[in-house]
Design an enzyme around this catalytic site. Sequence first.
Site, PDB file in Angstrom:
ATOM      1  N   GLU A 108       0.915  -1.268  -0.075  1.00  0.00           N
ATOM      2  CA  GLU A 108      -0.110  -0.050   0.186  1.00  0.00           C
ATOM      3  C   GLU A 108       0.847   1.308   0.101  1.00  0.00           C
ATOM      4  OE1 GLU A 108      -3.061  -0.599  -0.531  1.00  0.00           O
ATOM      5  OE2 GLU A 108      -3.765  -2.329   0.572  1.00  0.00           O
TER       6      GLU A 108
ATOM      7  N   HIS B 293      -2.894   2.064   8.503  1.00  0.00           N
ATOM      8  CA  HIS B 293      -3.899   1.120   7.752  1.00  0.00           C
ATOM      9  C   HIS B 293      -4.062  -0.032   8.630  1.00  0.00           C
ATOM     10  CE1 HIS B 293      -6.233  -1.152   5.200  1.00  0.00           C
ATOM     11  NE2 HIS B 293      -5.418  -2.106   5.113  1.00  0.00           N
TER      12      HIS B 293
ATOM     13  N   GLU C 111     -18.292  11.687  22.178  1.00  0.00           N
ATOM     14  CA  GLU C 111     -16.935  11.722  21.980  1.00  0.00           C
ATOM     15  C   GLU C 111     -16.465  11.688  20.380  1.00  0.00           C
ATOM     16  OE1 GLU C 111     -14.726   8.698  23.827  1.00  0.00           O
ATOM     17  OE2 GLU C 111     -12.816   9.729  23.452  1.00  0.00           O
TER      18      GLU C 111
ATOM     19  N   HIS D 252     -12.849  -4.273   4.352  1.00  0.00           N
ATOM     20  CA  HIS D 252     -11.338  -4.412   4.395  1.00  0.00           C
ATOM     21  C   HIS D 252     -10.724  -3.592   5.537  1.00  0.00           C
ATOM     22  CE1 HIS D 252      -7.383  -3.831   1.973  1.00  0.00           C
ATOM     23  NE2 HIS D 252      -6.882  -3.836   3.559  1.00  0.00           N
TER      24      HIS D 252
HETATM   25  O1  2HA Z   1      -1.659  -7.015   3.459  1.00  0.00           O
HETATM   26  O2  2HA Z   1      -3.627  -4.750   4.634  1.00  0.00           O
HETATM   27  O3  2HA Z   1      -4.353  -3.554   2.512  1.00  0.00           O
HETATM   28  C1  2HA Z   1      -1.446  -5.726   3.752  1.00  0.00           C
HETATM   29  C2  2HA Z   1      -2.832  -5.053   3.652  1.00  0.00           C
HETATM   30  C3  2HA Z   1      -3.268  -4.644   2.378  1.00  0.00           C
HETATM   31 ZN    ZN Z   2      -5.354  -3.963   4.392  1.00  0.00          ZN
END
Ligand code: 2HA
Ligand code: ZN
Length: 272
Positions: free
Chosen positions: A117, A141, A171, A212
């Site tokens: 990413e 992420h 909050e 995701h």
């Molecule tokens: O594997 O989270 O978005 C890594 C991730 C891809």
């Molecule tokens: Zn991911």
Amino acid sequence: MSKVSDAKFFNEFIDMVDLCCSLGWNERNGGNMSYRISEEDIAQIKDEFSYDKDWAEIGVTVENLANEYFLVTGSGKYFRYTKADPENSVCIALIDETGTKYKIVWGLVSGGRPTSEFPTHLLNHSVKKDITDGKHRLVMHVHPVNTIALTFVLPQNDKDFTREIWDMMPECAVVFPRGIGILPLMLTGSIDIAKATAEKFKTYDVVVWSMHGIFSSGEDFKSVFGIIETVEKAAEILVKVISMGGKKIRPTAEQIVEVCEEYNLDINKSLL
Ligand code: 2HA
Ligand code: ZN
């Protein structure tokens, strides 16, 4: 001069990776993190850098990140083992002067490359560096269970998704007054997801990738972590509420605005 492994930002980064993993947000090699290192920190550690490796294409152009250094998790590396073996799990990458290539100057000693990413991280750093006058330095992420679960049942638009989350605790609007952006399921690691996320980052500090996970940006480790843990806690409450048959009451838009006004926060009224 000091060692990379002694630098405060480095240890905060590794500790954050470890914490996210212990919370169940980063199974196996899931999730990734990147930090734009300050010039002062680079001056302290750059004696340890090696510039022998080849340049690699980023896949996107990030002109305003030219000559910047990023600490970033490695592709395929597990968050769970990062603290025990940081030099094989993360790297420091330099962006070239055109903003189209990167070079690993430290870390991933047994080989490897930055997270798949990386284009998304860099495009988001680029957007946030501009908008925040360089204040935002961290992009994270993660794959938190309740937030992901909700993406299977909530409406797929920023307004409804944000309001459902804001409703859960006063909050929430205080911690992310700009709201939450939501994107449909897209190919992970693609240039398309990088561009779509960067577009949302022009408005939001937190973007949910449907089915995701979460992408978030902020000034430092505690603020990004704080946003994500608040979104995920609200999501957990909502999962329980839905499991009990759904909401019977909810705060009014006026009540949500009132809390933000109390703290002088510029709430995104277009989402109410
Ligand atoms: O594997 O989270 O978005 C890594 C991730 C891809
Ligand atoms: Zn991911």
